[in-house]
Write a protein that holds these residues in place. Structure first.
Motif: not given
Length: 221
Positions: A204-206, A200, A58-59
């Motif tokens: 990014s969310d990361y 990304c 998903d990610d």
């Protein structure tokens, strides 16, 4: 009368032979078409299985960053290497011809950094943190895992397959950047996952997760 019977009988037998040959030819053609259809179905199923194993992640940004982290481990573990001596020929005076190649910009370094990377990703799995967040973790001891081991192994195969697809798509450009010195510790994620893979976004969310979550990500199971 006898002659007519003989001629008629011969003609009937010949027709039966022709009919049998035509029927056999039609059956062979049908069998050939069925075989082709079955082969197409087989390859389609293989393609679907391969595609689903790649895209069931998903990610993809988080998965790509996990791969980048593993590659950074390789960069940090690099040891100084001598230049590669390519002076293998002798000129007319007996002097060696060729050149010395800096290991840091050599094809050999690229191969040694990327070779086996995706196999190493089989040591990673997706671990749930909190109620909904999942992060990729490096597993040192699979026997100590408290989660479902079969599911954890499935995740490890997924990210390893994703890694193979990622390198296949980016290897040429990525190799050039490695030899140029653009791929450094702390920059691999940006180069591989933002600039090349484009999994990304710029922020990014990361990266937004914060230092505490980052520290947890780097923890090995």
């Amino acid at each position: 009368m006898a002659v007519g019977d003989l001629c008629g009988g011969g003609s009937s037998g010949g027709n039966r032979d022709l009919t049998a040959i035509e029927s056999n030819g039609i059956q062979q053609e049908k069998a050939h078409k069925m075989m082709i259809s079955n082969l197409k179905s087989f390859f389609f199923v293989i393609f679907v299985i391969f595609a689903s194993s790649v895209y069931c992640i998903d990610d993809k940004c988080a998965a790509c960053n996990a791969i980048a982290e593993e590659l950074e481990r390789g960069l940090m573990n690099e040891k100084p290497r001598n230049h590669l001596d390519m002076r293998h020929r002798l000129d007319s005076k007996g002097q060696r011809e060729g050149k010395l190649i800096d290991y840091r910009v050599s094809e050999l370094r690229v191969v040694e950094l990327l070779d086996g990377l995706c196999e190493k990703m089989q040591d990673y799995t997706l671990e749930k943190v909190g109620t909904s967040t999942k992060v990729w973790m490096k597993v040192n001891n699979w026997d100590s895992l408290k989660t479902n081991k079969q599911e954890a192994r499935a995740h490890s195969k997924d990210i390893s397959t994703f890694c193979g697809r990622l390198l296949e798509e980016t290897e040429d450009e990525f190799s050039v950047l490695i030899k140029k010195g653009s791929v450094k510790v702390g920059k691999v994620g940006k180069v591989l996952c933002q600039d090349l893979g484009r999994y990304c976004k710029q922020t990014s969310d990361y990266e937004k997760a914060g230092d505490d979550d980052e520290e947890y990500r780097n923890t090995e199971l």
